[in-house]
Design a protein around this motif. Structure first.
Motif, mmCIF file in Angstrom:
data_model
loop_
_atom_site.group_PDB
_atom_site.id
_atom_site.type_symbol
_atom_site.label_atom_id
_atom_site.label_comp_id
_atom_site.label_asym_id
_atom_site.label_seq_id
_atom_site.Cartn_x
_atom_site.Cartn_y
_atom_site.Cartn_z
ATOM 1 N N GLN B 79 0.789 -1.224 0.000
ATOM 2 C CA GLN B 79 0.000 0.000 0.000
ATOM 3 C C GLN B 79 0.830 1.287 0.000
ATOM 4 O OE1 GLN B 79 -3.308 -0.545 -0.087
ATOM 5 N NE2 GLN B 79 -2.868 -2.742 0.033
ATOM 6 N N ALA B 80 1.869 1.350 0.837
ATOM 7 C CA ALA B 80 2.495 2.629 1.193
ATOM 8 C C ALA B 80 2.999 3.403 -0.012
ATOM 9 C CB ALA B 80 3.629 2.402 2.178
ATOM 10 N N SER B 81 3.434 2.729 -1.027
ATOM 11 C CA SER B 81 3.994 3.471 -2.155
ATOM 12 C C SER B 81 3.061 3.538 -3.350
ATOM 13 C CB SER B 81 5.321 2.833 -2.586
ATOM 14 O OG SER B 81 6.280 2.997 -1.574
ATOM 15 N N GLY B 82 1.786 3.191 -3.125
ATOM 16 C CA GLY B 82 0.827 3.325 -4.206
ATOM 17 C C GLY B 82 0.545 1.998 -4.879
ATOM 18 N N PRO B 83 -0.275 2.017 -5.914
ATOM 19 C CA PRO B 83 -0.607 0.791 -6.612
ATOM 20 C C PRO B 83 0.602 0.245 -7.366
ATOM 21 C CG PRO B 83 -1.493 2.692 -7.776
ATOM 22 C CD PRO B 83 -0.917 3.188 -6.499
ATOM 23 N N ASN B 84 0.571 -1.119 -7.506
ATOM 24 C CA ASN B 84 1.660 -1.807 -8.207
ATOM 25 C C ASN B 84 3.022 -1.457 -7.637
ATOM 26 O OD1 ASN B 84 -0.242 -2.974 -9.925
ATOM 27 N ND2 ASN B 84 -0.114 -1.227 -11.347
ATOM 28 N N SER B 85 3.031 -1.417 -6.334
ATOM 29 C CA SER B 85 4.304 -1.106 -5.697
ATOM 30 C C SER B 85 4.426 -1.890 -4.408
ATOM 31 C CB SER B 85 4.421 0.364 -5.396
ATOM 32 O OG SER B 85 3.661 0.697 -4.259
ATOM 33 N N CYS B 86 5.623 -1.922 -3.988
ATOM 34 C CA CYS B 86 5.838 -2.567 -2.706
ATOM 35 C C CYS B 86 6.811 -1.753 -1.914
ATOM 36 C CB CYS B 86 6.394 -3.986 -2.941
ATOM 37 S SG CYS B 86 6.841 -4.788 -1.401
ATOM 38 N N TYR B 87 6.438 -1.482 -0.680
ATOM 39 C CA TYR B 87 7.263 -0.649 0.190
ATOM 40 C C TYR B 87 7.961 -1.530 1.200
ATOM 41 C CZ TYR B 87 8.392 2.721 3.890
ATOM 42 O OH TYR B 87 9.043 3.446 4.854
#
Lengths: 220, 827
Positions: B79-87
């Motif tokens: 979630q933290a870095s937006g869609p299609n992302s992984c933080y």
């Protein structure tokens, strides 16, 4: 100086005596009196003269005593006659009824009786007051009385029910003319002369207006 | 082992593909890992791009493993870095390890995996751009610079805030392409010096940690660098004017605007009111002005007016301007000016000017009273003639030069205060040439010329007088006085007397002149004889220096032309006085004014008190030396003279009155020395004094039968006396109080009438009232009378008398005089 006096004398002759056009009386008429037009003519000449004097006197005083003292900025506090509500522009002056305007003129003239007497005596004490100022103070005082008489005559002739009912404004400036501090005293004189110049012009203006209105039916 | 994991995945995918191919649906396409990035080395994020979804909802899963570890982990935070992302938060980030990351897309049919991404956290560090960039210009010591401030990039994890960023700032003028990049360091503000004034700049900043890459540039900020960059200067209120005494307008002059667009505000307050108002109308009267309409205009009230100039750098206020509208009325010029030529009864053209007051001015109501002044000049003229006409609106002009084109202008002014309007436009009028007028001019010129000639002629006559006249009209010798009929004298008809005296000839003749010379000689000799016989001879004689003759009054008298000139000139002095004199003498000697009066009075006094002590004190003492000033004489006797001439008295030649010594000396001698012919005033004055004195002397001489030298001017008297010892008295008929009175003869110049004869030896003569007199010869015995009158009134020459020996200014017209009249004065 001499020329002025000569002018003055001729002026006085004209105003006082009205030599130029004596009214033609019908033979044996009891009501032989100066016509209203003539009365107004004389009044206007006199008021014109008074204002010329007071204007010159103010200018002389201003030149001699008021330079660089910033009196004008202080003089916006008004005059002792400002309690009399007088027309401030042409429209107001034209709207006001001539009886009221005449009464106002009388009121202003009366309000100046007292201060003029004191002015004529106190002005003698100003340091090195020039003869021209002294002389004018006395002359204005006299002519003001004369004009007041004339105006009462005119008002009487116009048959108002209620003559004048003594509107006037009390002057309480005598102590200020006798202040020890020269600057304050000179300012008191300055303000008084300034007011005198203004009020004498008001009167002159109103009288010219009234003359045109009453005698020439607004078609001078 | 890793190889085995990958190959097994491929097998599964192969299976999935074969199954989906049959239904038109398939397993998802291969996703791509776009980038992995760490903002601050402590956390990082990875973003991927999905492949095709195969027509079915697809799930994405990120798996990662770390180097040297078998274990595969799934993304801790999608979630933290937006869609299609992984933080990867702090706990999942290890800067010392390399991460192997794949993304797997999965749907009902199957799944597909991206290529693996190898991530070293330290190498993927790139901070976000700085934020809150703000710009301003500042001026210190009149140098303008650009001040930029910003904040570090915000971080999701607020707790980790201890990162040190390095910043770079770039800027360029808006319209240019090339950036100027400035390394700022670790501060979050920067002062750009020397930006170009008046240019608009674009500014950006970026930042970087000590490792990794530069952030993106921040968003652009724009700023206008001011010109010069200062507040406006004080504006000035130029003037306020009311054109019709109902409204008024004030104008101001903006000062320097400090390089910025500047706004002007007019503020005013009225006498007795605290409230400050703003200008009601900036537009009506044009730029930089404020129009006060009727509603906003009060009379007999002082307006305190200021103008404030404001720009982005600040503001400045003008000096206050105090206005009472009553005194600032300046009307427009008069209009409807018409010029019309009219002819008067005598056909002389005159100009009628009419005009109307300016349309704005309401003079009918009496609220405003206007006075007018007009000026005109010939078109080619230099100087305007200005005529004040008062309140009237028309004017007639006479005596304009014909044939000239005139320019006329009018302006007006309120009756008491205010100022003159502009002059109206020039109006032209051609004055027609009038033949009659031209003729007139010619005649006038002729007249002037001829009178000039006459003047010149008479002038020469004055100069050459006697000779010329003598040449033209030869003299007729007169009879002796012995032949005078006393009865004739008593009847007093002058013509008869004159004819009896016998000097018919007018003008005087050369014979007369010769006689005069003779007479003079005789007189001199007599003088010599007489002197010793005086009571006080020593003093008196001393006072008669012979050498003074040449330049003295006597010398003057000896030469008639000189004398006449003198007298004429002196006559020319106060003409007003003279005419008064004339009138006085003619009409009422008792009430004479000015000099004459003075003379007479003193004479009377002298006669009355007749050398009493008191009287004698008023006269100069006989002991006074020769050069003593005549002021003494003036003191008592001729005050009027003293007043008129006091300033020149010092130069007056001494007049000596040798009369004093109480009662003793009855024969004063007057010596007048004139050093200078030009001192006509003095001469004149002395002569008058002498007259007075002379009179007195004559009076004295009544009693003692001395031969008074003074009397010798009266040649006939002298002569008579030689025989009979008489004297001549002048007596005024009107003078009742005095028994005798010597008066300076007036207009008629001669005492030709014999009033009466008293005591057998006193002949009383009276002035003849007729102005134009025939020549009189009063010297029958000696035949030397030069009492000649010239009848030409226009010559108006001085006349010098025969009577008590004075050279009196004579207003009427004789240019001849009796030289003998001067004799006593100069003895």
């Amino acid at each position: 100086g001499l020329l002025l006096v000569a002018l003055l004398v001729s002026n006085m002759l004209l105003t006082k005596e009205g030599v130029t056009s004596l009214p033609i009386c019908p033979n044996g008429s009891i009501n032989c009196q100066v016509s209203l037009e003539e009365l107004f003519d004389r009044a206007v000449k006199l008021s014109h003269y008074i204002h010329s004097l007071s204007s010159e006197m103010f200018n002389e005083f201003d030149e001699r005593y008021a330079q660089g003292r910033g009196f004008i900025a202080k003089a916006v506090n008004g005059c002792h006659t400002s309690s009399l509500t007088t027309p401030e522009d042409k429209e107001q002056a034209q709207q006001i009824h001539h009886e009221d305007l005449l009464n106002l003129v009388l009121g202003v003239l009366r309000s100046w009786n007292d201060p003029l007497i004191h002015l004529a005596s106190e002005v003698q004490r100003i340091k090195e007051a020039p003869e021209t100022i002294l002389w004018k103070a006395v002359e204005i005082e006299e002519q003001n009385k004369r004009l007041l008489e004339g105006m009462e005559r005119i008002v009487g002739r116009l048959h108002f029910g209620d003559i004048g009912n003594d509107i006037s404004s009390q002057w309480e400036g005598l102590p200020s003319l006798q202040l020890a501090d020269e600057d304050s005293r000179l300012f008191a004189f300055y303000n008084l002369l300034h007011c005198l110049r203004r009020d004498s012009h008001k009167i002159d203006n109103y009288l010219k207006l009234l003359k045109c209105r009453l005698i020439h039916d607004n078609n001078c | 082992m890793k190889q085995g994991f990958v190959s097994s995945l491929q097998i599964i995918l192969q299976l999935a593909l074969t199954t989906t191919g049959l239904t038109g649906q398939s397993y998802p396409g291969k996703p791509t890992i776009i980038k992995c990035r760490s903002l601050e080395k402590e956390t990082f994020s990875c973003w991927w791009k999905p492949g095709s979804d195969g027509g079915l909802p697809t799930n994405y899963t990120l798996f990662y493993s770390k180097d040297s570890e078998e274990k595969v982990y799934e993304c801790p935070d999608y979630q933290a870095s937006g869609p299609n992302s992984c933080y990867f938060d702090k706990n999942h980030t290890n800067p010392w390890r390399t991460y192997i990351i794949t993304v797997m897309a999965t749907n009902e049919i199957g799944s597909n995996s991206s290529d693996p991404q190898y991530v070293d956290v330290t190498s993927i560090v790139q901070p976000d751009a700085p934020v809150n960039l703000s710009l301003e210009t500042k001026t210190s010591a009149s140098i303008t610079y650009l001040w930029a401030k910003w904040s570090p990039p915000p971080l999701a994890d607020v707790s980790s805030n201890s990162h040190v960023y390095h910043y770079e700032l770039r800027l360029k003028p808006e319209e240019k392409e090339e950036w100027e990049t400035i390394s700022v360091g670790v501060q979050t503000h920067y002062k750009v010096t020397g930006p170009q004034a008046g240019v608009k700049y674009v500014v950006q900043v970026r930042c970087m940690l000590d490792i990794g890459e530069w952030s993106e540039w921040s968003s652009e900020r724009h700023i206008q660098i001011p010109n010069g960059g200062s507040p406006p200067e004080k504006p000035t209120i130029i003037k306020c004017r009311s054109p019709e005494k109902e409204t008024f307008t004030c104008w101001w002059k903006p000062a320097s605007d400090g390089g910025h667009p500047t706004n002007h505000t007019l503020l005013y307050s009225k006498e007795g009111e605290e409230k400050v108002y703003e200008c009601p109308d900036y537009k009506t009267a044009g730029p930089n002005s404020c129009y006060f309409d009727k509603k906003h205009t009060s009379f007999w009230t002082i307006y305190n007016i200021t103008v404030r100039a404001t720009n982005e750098m600040g503001s400045n206020v003008s000096d206050p301007h105090y206005v009472d509208v009553t005194y600032i009325v300046q009307p427009d010029p008069p209009v409807n000016i018409t010029l019309e030529l009219k002819k008067s009864v005598n056909r002389k053209p005159y100009l009628v000017l009419t005009w109307s007051p300016p349309p704005l001015a309401d003079v009918r109501s009496g609220w405003l009273t206007l006075e007018y002044e007009l000026r005109l000049k010939p078109e080619e003229g230099e100087e305007w003639e200005t005529i004040f006409v008062g309140q009237q609106t028309q004017c007639k002009m006479f005596s304009l030069n014909p044939g000239k084109r005139y320019i006329v202008q009018i302006h007006c002014k309120p009756d008491h205060h205010g100022s003159w309007s502009e002059w109206s436009p020039e109006m032209y009028i051609q004055i027609p040439t009038d033949f009659r007028v031209k003729d007139m001019v010619v005649w006038i010129i002729v007249g002037v010329l001829s009178s000039l000639i006459c003047l010149i002629m008479s002038w020469t006559m004055i100069l050459k007088g006697y000779r010329m006249m003598a040449f033209i009209l030869p003299p007729v010798p007169g009879p002796k006085i012995k032949g005078v009929d006393t009865h004739l004298l008593e009847t007093g008809k002058s013509e008869e007397l004159l004819s009896a005296l016998g000097c018919h000839g007018f003008p005087p003749t050369s014979d007369c002149e010769e006689l005069l010379i003779e007479y003079l000689e005789v007189e001199d000799s007599e003088d010599q004889q007489l002197m010793p016989s005086h009571d006080t001879p020593s003093k008196n004689t001393k006072m008669i220096p012979k050498e003074t003759d040449s330049d003295s009054g006597r010398g003057s008298c000896d030469s008639p032309s000189l004398l006449s000139e003198k007298c004429r000139e002196s006559r020319a002095l106060p003409s007003a006085l003279q005419t008064q004199d004339v009138r006085a003498v003619q009409e009422n000697p008792g009430a004479k004014r000015s000099r004459e009066t003075q003379c007479t009075a003193s004479e009377q006094n002298t006669l009355l008190f007749n050398s009493e002590t008191a009287k004698s004190s008023t006269w100069p003492a006989a002991q006074l030396p020769n050069n003593h000033l005549p002021m003494f004489a003036y003191h008592s006797t001729v005050e009027a003279h003293k007043i008129v001439l006091s300033t020149t008295n010092v130069n007056v030649s001494p007049v000596l009155v040798g009369n004093e010594e109480k009662h003793q000396s009855q024969y004063p001698i007057i010596e007048t020395v004139h050093d200078n012919m030009e001192k006509q005033r003095e001469i004149e004055n002395s002569k008058t004094d002498q007259t007075t004195v002379q009179v007195k002397q004559n009076r004295h001489s009544d009693k003692p039968p001395f031969l008074n030298p003074k009397l010798m001017d009266y040649v006939e008297v002298h002569k008579v006396r030689q025989d009979e010892e008489p004297t001549v008295l002048l007596k005024h008929k009107e003078n009742n109080r005095k028994t005798e009175k010597y008066t300076v003869p007036g207009t008629s110049k001669e005492y030709t009438k014999v009033s009466t004869v008293v005591d057998h030896n006193i002949l009383v003569l009276m002035p003849d009232s007729r102005i134009q007199h025939t020549p009189v010869s009063q010297e029958p015995a000696m035949e030397t009378s030069q009492n000649v009158q010239q009848g030409q009134a226009e010559k108006n020459m001085s006349y010098c008398l025969t009577f008590p020996s004075n050279c009196k200014r004579e207003p009427s017209g004789s240019e001849y005089m009796d030289p003998s009249s001067f004799m006593p004065s100069f003895k």
